[in-house]
Design a protein around this motif. Structure first.
Motif, PDB file in Angstrom:
ATOM      1  N   THR A 110       0.808  -1.178  -0.155  1.00  0.00           N
ATOM      2  CA  THR A 110      -0.126   0.183  -0.065  1.00  0.00           C
ATOM      3  C   THR A 110       1.034   1.160  -0.159  1.00  0.00           C
ATOM      4  O   THR A 110       2.025   1.415   0.653  1.00  0.00           O
ATOM      5  CB  THR A 110      -0.886  -0.098   1.177  1.00  0.00           C
ATOM      6  N   GLY A 111       0.584   2.240  -0.625  1.00  0.00           N
ATOM      7  CA  GLY A 111       1.396   3.371  -0.893  1.00  0.00           C
ATOM      8  C   GLY A 111       2.680   2.960  -1.658  1.00  0.00           C
ATOM      9  O   GLY A 111       3.655   3.947  -1.373  1.00  0.00           O
ATOM     10  N   GLY A 112       2.638   2.183  -2.364  1.00  0.00           N
ATOM     11  CA  GLY A 112       3.783   1.776  -3.163  1.00  0.00           C
ATOM     12  C   GLY A 112       4.568   2.811  -4.342  1.00  0.00           C
ATOM     13  O   GLY A 112       5.335   2.667  -4.790  1.00  0.00           O
TER      14      GLY A 112
ATOM     15  N   GLY B  29       4.867   5.712  -3.747  1.00  0.00           N
ATOM     16  CA  GLY B  29       5.346   6.965  -2.741  1.00  0.00           C
ATOM     17  C   GLY B  29       7.021   6.980  -2.602  1.00  0.00           C
ATOM     18  O   GLY B  29       7.463   6.119  -3.233  1.00  0.00           O
ATOM     19  N   TYR B  30       7.294   7.656  -1.968  1.00  0.00           N
ATOM     20  CA  TYR B  30       8.905   7.978  -1.798  1.00  0.00           C
ATOM     21  C   TYR B  30       9.424   6.757  -1.126  1.00  0.00           C
ATOM     22  O   TYR B  30      10.441   5.951  -2.123  1.00  0.00           O
ATOM     23  CB  TYR B  30       9.153   9.223  -0.813  1.00  0.00           C
ATOM     24  N   ILE B  31       9.186   6.157  -0.216  1.00  0.00           N
ATOM     25  CA  ILE B  31       9.741   4.968   0.750  1.00  0.00           C
ATOM     26  C   ILE B  31       9.320   3.887  -0.197  1.00  0.00           C
ATOM     27  O   ILE B  31       9.958   2.790  -0.461  1.00  0.00           O
ATOM     28  CB  ILE B  31       9.709   5.010   2.134  1.00  0.00           C
TER      29      ILE B  31
ATOM     30  N   ASP C 198      -8.087   3.867  -3.278  1.00  0.00           N
ATOM     31  CA  ASP C 198      -7.846   4.599  -1.877  1.00  0.00           C
ATOM     32  C   ASP C 198      -8.230   3.449  -0.741  1.00  0.00           C
ATOM     33  O   ASP C 198      -9.326   3.022  -0.740  1.00  0.00           O
ATOM     34  CB  ASP C 198      -8.771   5.498  -1.814  1.00  0.00           C
ATOM     35  N   ILE C 199      -7.165   3.296   0.111  1.00  0.00           N
ATOM     36  CA  ILE C 199      -7.681   2.124   0.921  1.00  0.00           C
ATOM     37  C   ILE C 199      -8.503   2.312   1.931  1.00  0.00           C
ATOM     38  O   ILE C 199      -9.010   1.276   2.547  1.00  0.00           O
ATOM     39  CB  ILE C 199      -6.161   1.484   1.814  1.00  0.00           C
ATOM     40  N   THR C 200      -9.228   3.713   2.064  1.00  0.00           N
ATOM     41  CA  THR C 200     -10.231   3.431   2.956  1.00  0.00           C
ATOM     42  C   THR C 200     -11.546   3.324   2.284  1.00  0.00           C
ATOM     43  O   THR C 200     -12.564   3.215   2.944  1.00  0.00           O
ATOM     44  CB  THR C 200     -10.456   5.271   3.364  1.00  0.00           C
TER      45      THR C 200
ATOM     46  N   ALA D  44       0.787   3.151   3.026  1.00  0.00           N
ATOM     47  CA  ALA D  44      -0.167   4.281   2.726  1.00  0.00           C
ATOM     48  C   ALA D  44      -0.533   5.189   3.754  1.00  0.00           C
ATOM     49  O   ALA D  44      -1.183   4.552   4.919  1.00  0.00           O
ATOM     50  CB  ALA D  44      -1.381   3.483   1.950  1.00  0.00           C
ATOM     51  N   GLY D  45      -0.520   6.526   3.509  1.00  0.00           N
ATOM     52  CA  GLY D  45      -1.031   7.387   4.993  1.00  0.00           C
ATOM     53  C   GLY D  45      -0.431   8.590   4.464  1.00  0.00           C
ATOM     54  O   GLY D  45       0.353   8.675   3.742  1.00  0.00           O
ATOM     55  N   TYR D  46      -1.271   9.698   5.019  1.00  0.00           N
ATOM     56  CA  TYR D  46      -0.743  11.087   5.095  1.00  0.00           C
ATOM     57  C   TYR D  46       0.436  11.130   6.089  1.00  0.00           C
ATOM     58  O   TYR D  46       0.489  10.718   7.333  1.00  0.00           O
ATOM     59  CB  TYR D  46      -1.891  11.986   5.522  1.00  0.00           C
ATOM     60  N   LYS D  47       1.375  11.993   6.065  1.00  0.00           N
ATOM     61  CA  LYS D  47       2.535  12.118   6.642  1.00  0.00           C
ATOM     62  C   LYS D  47       3.044  13.424   7.205  1.00  0.00           C
ATOM     63  O   LYS D  47       4.286  13.693   7.716  1.00  0.00           O
ATOM     64  CB  LYS D  47       3.915  11.241   5.973  1.00  0.00           C
TER      65      LYS D  47
ATOM     66  N   PHE E 282       4.763  -2.795   8.669  1.00  0.00           N
ATOM     67  CA  PHE E 282       4.018  -1.451   9.011  1.00  0.00           C
ATOM     68  C   PHE E 282       5.079  -0.214   9.028  1.00  0.00           C
ATOM     69  O   PHE E 282       6.086  -0.507   9.752  1.00  0.00           O
ATOM     70  CB  PHE E 282       3.060  -1.267  10.310  1.00  0.00           C
ATOM     71  N   SER E 283       4.806   0.743   8.439  1.00  0.00           N
ATOM     72  CA  SER E 283       5.559   2.021   8.477  1.00  0.00           C
ATOM     73  C   SER E 283       5.271   2.651   9.754  1.00  0.00           C
ATOM     74  O   SER E 283       4.440   3.624   9.522  1.00  0.00           O
ATOM     75  CB  SER E 283       5.309   2.950   7.249  1.00  0.00           C
ATOM     76  N   SER E 284       5.973   2.504  10.686  1.00  0.00           N
ATOM     77  CA  SER E 284       5.969   3.395  11.950  1.00  0.00           C
ATOM     78  C   SER E 284       6.665   4.453  11.708  1.00  0.00           C
ATOM     79  O   SER E 284       7.657   4.646  10.837  1.00  0.00           O
ATOM     80  CB  SER E 284       5.925   2.922  13.070  1.00  0.00           C
ATOM     81  N   SER E 285       7.140   5.221  13.045  1.00  0.00           N
ATOM     82  CA  SER E 285       8.037   6.156  12.772  1.00  0.00           C
ATOM     83  C   SER E 285       8.803   6.748  14.264  1.00  0.00           C
ATOM     84  O   SER E 285       8.126   6.341  15.285  1.00  0.00           O
ATOM     85  CB  SER E 285       7.282   7.831  12.596  1.00  0.00           C
ATOM     86  N   ALA E 286       9.863   7.282  14.208  1.00  0.00           N
ATOM     87  CA  ALA E 286      10.440   7.613  15.296  1.00  0.00           C
ATOM     88  C   ALA E 286       9.959   8.703  16.334  1.00  0.00           C
ATOM     89  O   ALA E 286      10.126   8.723  17.257  1.00  0.00           O
ATOM     90  CB  ALA E 286      12.154   8.177  15.015  1.00  0.00           C
TER      91      ALA E 286
HETATM   92  P1  NAD Z   1       4.687   9.369   0.593  1.00  0.00           P
HETATM   93  O1  NAD Z   1       3.616  10.061   0.839  1.00  0.00           O
HETATM   94  O2  NAD Z   1       5.686   9.476  -0.400  1.00  0.00           O
HETATM   95  O3  NAD Z   1       4.085   7.940   0.339  1.00  0.00           O
HETATM   96  C1  NAD Z   1       2.738   7.617   0.832  1.00  0.00           C
HETATM   97  C2  NAD Z   1       2.104   7.176  -0.335  1.00  0.00           C
HETATM   98  O4  NAD Z   1       0.836   6.531  -0.032  1.00  0.00           O
HETATM   99  C3  NAD Z   1       1.869   7.963  -1.299  1.00  0.00           C
HETATM  100  O5  NAD Z   1       2.031   7.547  -2.567  1.00  0.00           O
HETATM  101  C4  NAD Z   1       0.195   8.331  -1.242  1.00  0.00           C
HETATM  102  O6  NAD Z   1      -0.298   8.698  -2.721  1.00  0.00           O
HETATM  103  C5  NAD Z   1      -0.262   7.105  -0.705  1.00  0.00           C
HETATM  104  N1  NAD Z   1      -1.527   7.128   0.031  1.00  0.00           N
HETATM  105  C6  NAD Z   1      -1.979   8.218   1.156  1.00  0.00           C
HETATM  106  N2  NAD Z   1      -3.019   7.848   1.370  1.00  0.00           N
HETATM  107  C7  NAD Z   1      -3.514   6.753   0.825  1.00  0.00           C
HETATM  108  C8  NAD Z   1      -4.901   6.107   0.699  1.00  0.00           C
HETATM  109  N3  NAD Z   1      -5.901   6.346   1.614  1.00  0.00           N
HETATM  110  N4  NAD Z   1      -4.927   5.088  -0.002  1.00  0.00           N
HETATM  111  C9  NAD Z   1      -4.124   4.858  -0.975  1.00  0.00           C
HETATM  112  N5  NAD Z   1      -2.862   5.358  -0.929  1.00  0.00           N
HETATM  113  C10 NAD Z   1      -2.788   6.297  -0.189  1.00  0.00           C
HETATM  114  O7  NAD Z   1       5.332   9.179   1.979  1.00  0.00           O
HETATM  115  P2  NAD Z   1       6.628   8.290   2.313  1.00  0.00           P
HETATM  116  O8  NAD Z   1       7.823   9.208   2.743  1.00  0.00           O
HETATM  117  O9  NAD Z   1       6.993   7.356   1.238  1.00  0.00           O
HETATM  118  O10 NAD Z   1       6.177   7.588   3.828  1.00  0.00           O
HETATM  119  C11 NAD Z   1       5.692   6.235   3.445  1.00  0.00           C
HETATM  120  C12 NAD Z   1       5.209   5.761   5.006  1.00  0.00           C
HETATM  121  O11 NAD Z   1       6.385   5.705   5.937  1.00  0.00           O
HETATM  122  C13 NAD Z   1       3.930   6.557   5.510  1.00  0.00           C
HETATM  123  O12 NAD Z   1       3.170   5.873   6.270  1.00  0.00           O
HETATM  124  C14 NAD Z   1       4.834   7.645   6.407  1.00  0.00           C
HETATM  125  O13 NAD Z   1       4.186   8.204   7.564  1.00  0.00           O
HETATM  126  C15 NAD Z   1       5.868   6.457   7.038  1.00  0.00           C
HETATM  127  N6  NAD Z   1       7.011   7.494   7.666  1.00  0.00           N
HETATM  128  C16 NAD Z   1       7.654   8.212   6.706  1.00  0.00           C
HETATM  129  C17 NAD Z   1       8.953   9.001   7.073  1.00  0.00           C
HETATM  130  C18 NAD Z   1       9.544  10.031   6.173  1.00  0.00           C
HETATM  131  O14 NAD Z   1      10.149  10.860   6.638  1.00  0.00           O
HETATM  132  N7  NAD Z   1       9.365  10.106   4.976  1.00  0.00           N
HETATM  133  C19 NAD Z   1       9.224   8.904   8.394  1.00  0.00           C
HETATM  134  C20 NAD Z   1       8.652   7.931   9.404  1.00  0.00           C
HETATM  135  C21 NAD Z   1       7.560   7.185   8.662  1.00  0.00           C
END
Ligand code: NAD
Ligand code: WQD
Length: 336
Positions: A6-8, A10-12, A58-60, A81-84, A121-125
């Motif tokens: 999920t959220g594949g 995105g950046y990470i 949208d996973i919701t 997947a999530g807002y960050k 699961f993508s948690s965070s510090a």
């Molecule tokens: P990102 O925003 O680049 O990637 C998240 C992806 O999830 C995006 O592509 C977005 O479009 C998608 N997304 C969001 N809500 C969605 C939904 N309801 N349904 C489907 N897709 C959805 O963020 P990232 O930096 O790649 O972070 C990935 C995960 O790691 C997140 O959960 C973030 O909270 C966590 N995280 C990130 C950091 C950081 O600094 N980047 C640090 C700690 C944790």
């Protein structure tokens, strides 16, 4: 069997999908592009030389997500997947709770329904809050200072409770420190919407001339040069940590939290200097007030991931600075 990411897009997530494909996994991505762009999928194919399945979902939207579970034989889920954005979560808490929590509940209910009980699961510090002293260990008391962080804490608890209720579940809670850098090709990287909130994307946008100068948030912390200290980790090292965590999740049952960091802290000014030296560019900056909610010093004790997952970060701050700049410089407008 496939891995659902999920959220594949995105950046990470995009960096992790490349590692999964390189390891020979079948990959199914779901993303709603709320913070990413379709072009990243072409780049993943180009870099890996492999194909994967993508669903714009949208996973919701549980009904739509259910179709994905119906169509594929899934072995595990890596849930990004999530807002960050921390500041946005303070301004729009319900939007964060709705997306991050409802999305995860829909996902975990479907995992139960379709008997897919392996989860990374993508948690965070950020869950270490403001009251712990670095280096942070996984057993420290957790707390948060903003709604974004609270969603991470709640989801960790959802997963802990679900694993306790059903011992056939297996999960890893990965507490990322500060991911920066990009794939060494410069073809994929972080592409923030609007003005970046985080340090490295801000620095690269100053370097490329989009922003005038960096504001350094405070130089009166109890750190060697007074500026905030963090544990920056190269996104490719972080992506590799997901492969190790996935292997462990598939081999064991129960739930474990792991810090994914280098264990080394750098100050804001250390990062500025390292970036200038690695890339031969100048980063003008000014010292301004502290940013509300910031801690002085946060870095990992990464011993547990090393011992249990056999994972350790390999890339250093020079690699992170070089690859961040290579990505920004060759894609000044990101994926647009
Ligand atoms: P990102 O925003 O680049 O990637 C998240 C992806 O999830 C995006 O592509 C977005 O479009 C998608 N997304 C969001 N809500 C969605 C939904 N309801 N349904 C489907 N897709 C959805 O963020 P990232 O930096 O790649 O972070 C990935 C995960 O790691 C997140 O959960 C973030 O909270 C966590 N995280 C990130 C950091 C950081 O600094 N980047 C640090 C700690 C944790
Ligand atoms: C790093 C350092 C700032 C920008 C955040 C989230 C966390 C996780 C990672 C999750 C701090 C300083 C920054 C700037 C600056 N995200 N800084 N000028 O705050 O450690 O962590 O991202 O998805 O949950 O809180 O990262 O990159 O914002 O800041 O001086 O323009 O750089 O004060 O010391 P942070 P960051």
């Amino acid at each position: 069997m496939a891995i659902l990411v999920t959220g594949g897009a995105g950046y990470i997530g995009s960096h992790t999908v490349i590692e999964l494909l390189n390891e020979g996994h079948e990959v199914v991505i779901v993303d709603d592009y709320s913070n990413s762009k379709p072009e990243v999928l072409n780049r993943i194919k180009e870099l890996s030389g492999k194909d994967f399945v993508f669903h714009e979902v949208d996973i919701t939207d549980k009904d739509a997500l259910k179709e994905v579970f119906k169509q594929h034989d899934l072995e595990a889920v890596i849930h990004f997947a999530g807002y960050k954005a921390v500041g946005e979560s303070v301004a729009k808490p319900l939007m964060y709770y709705r997306n991050n929590l409802n999305g995860t509940i829909a996902l975990m209910e479907l995992m139960n329904e379709f008997d897919v009980k392996n989860m990374v699961f993508s948690s965070s510090a950020t869950v270490y809050g403001m009251n712990n002293e670095a280096p942070f260990t996984e057993d420290m008391p957790l707390s948060t200072t903003n709604p974004y962080g609270t969603t991470k804490l709640f989801i960790e608890q959802f997963i802990q409770d679900q694993v306790a209720a059903d011992p056939s579940w297996s999960a890893a809670l990965l507490r990322y420190f500060n991911p920066i850098g990009a794939h060494e090709s410069g073809r994929i990287g972080e592409d923030p919407n609007d003005i970046p909130n985080n340090l490295m994307p801000y620095i690269t946008q100053v370097a490329v001339g989009k922003l005038e100068k960096l504001s350094v948030y405070g130089d009166d912390y109890d750190t060697p040069d007074g500026t905030g200290v963090r544990d920056y980790i190269h996104v490719v090292d972080l992506a590799k940590g997901h492969i190790k965590a996935l292997e462990s999740v598939l081999e064991t049952r129960g739930v474990e939290a792991y810090n994914l960091g280098t264990g080394v802290g750098y100050s804001v000014l250390d990062v500025v200097k390292a970036f200038e030296a690695a890339n031969n560019v100048e980063i003008p900056y000014q010292i301004v007030d502290r940013r509300p909610g910031d801690i002085g010093s946060g870095y990992a004790d990464a011993t547990k991931a090393h011992k249990v997952l056999d994972w350790a970060a390999e890339l250093g701050i020079e690699d992170m600075c070089r690859d961040s700049w290579n990505w920004q410089n060759s894609n000044p407008n990101g994926y647009a």
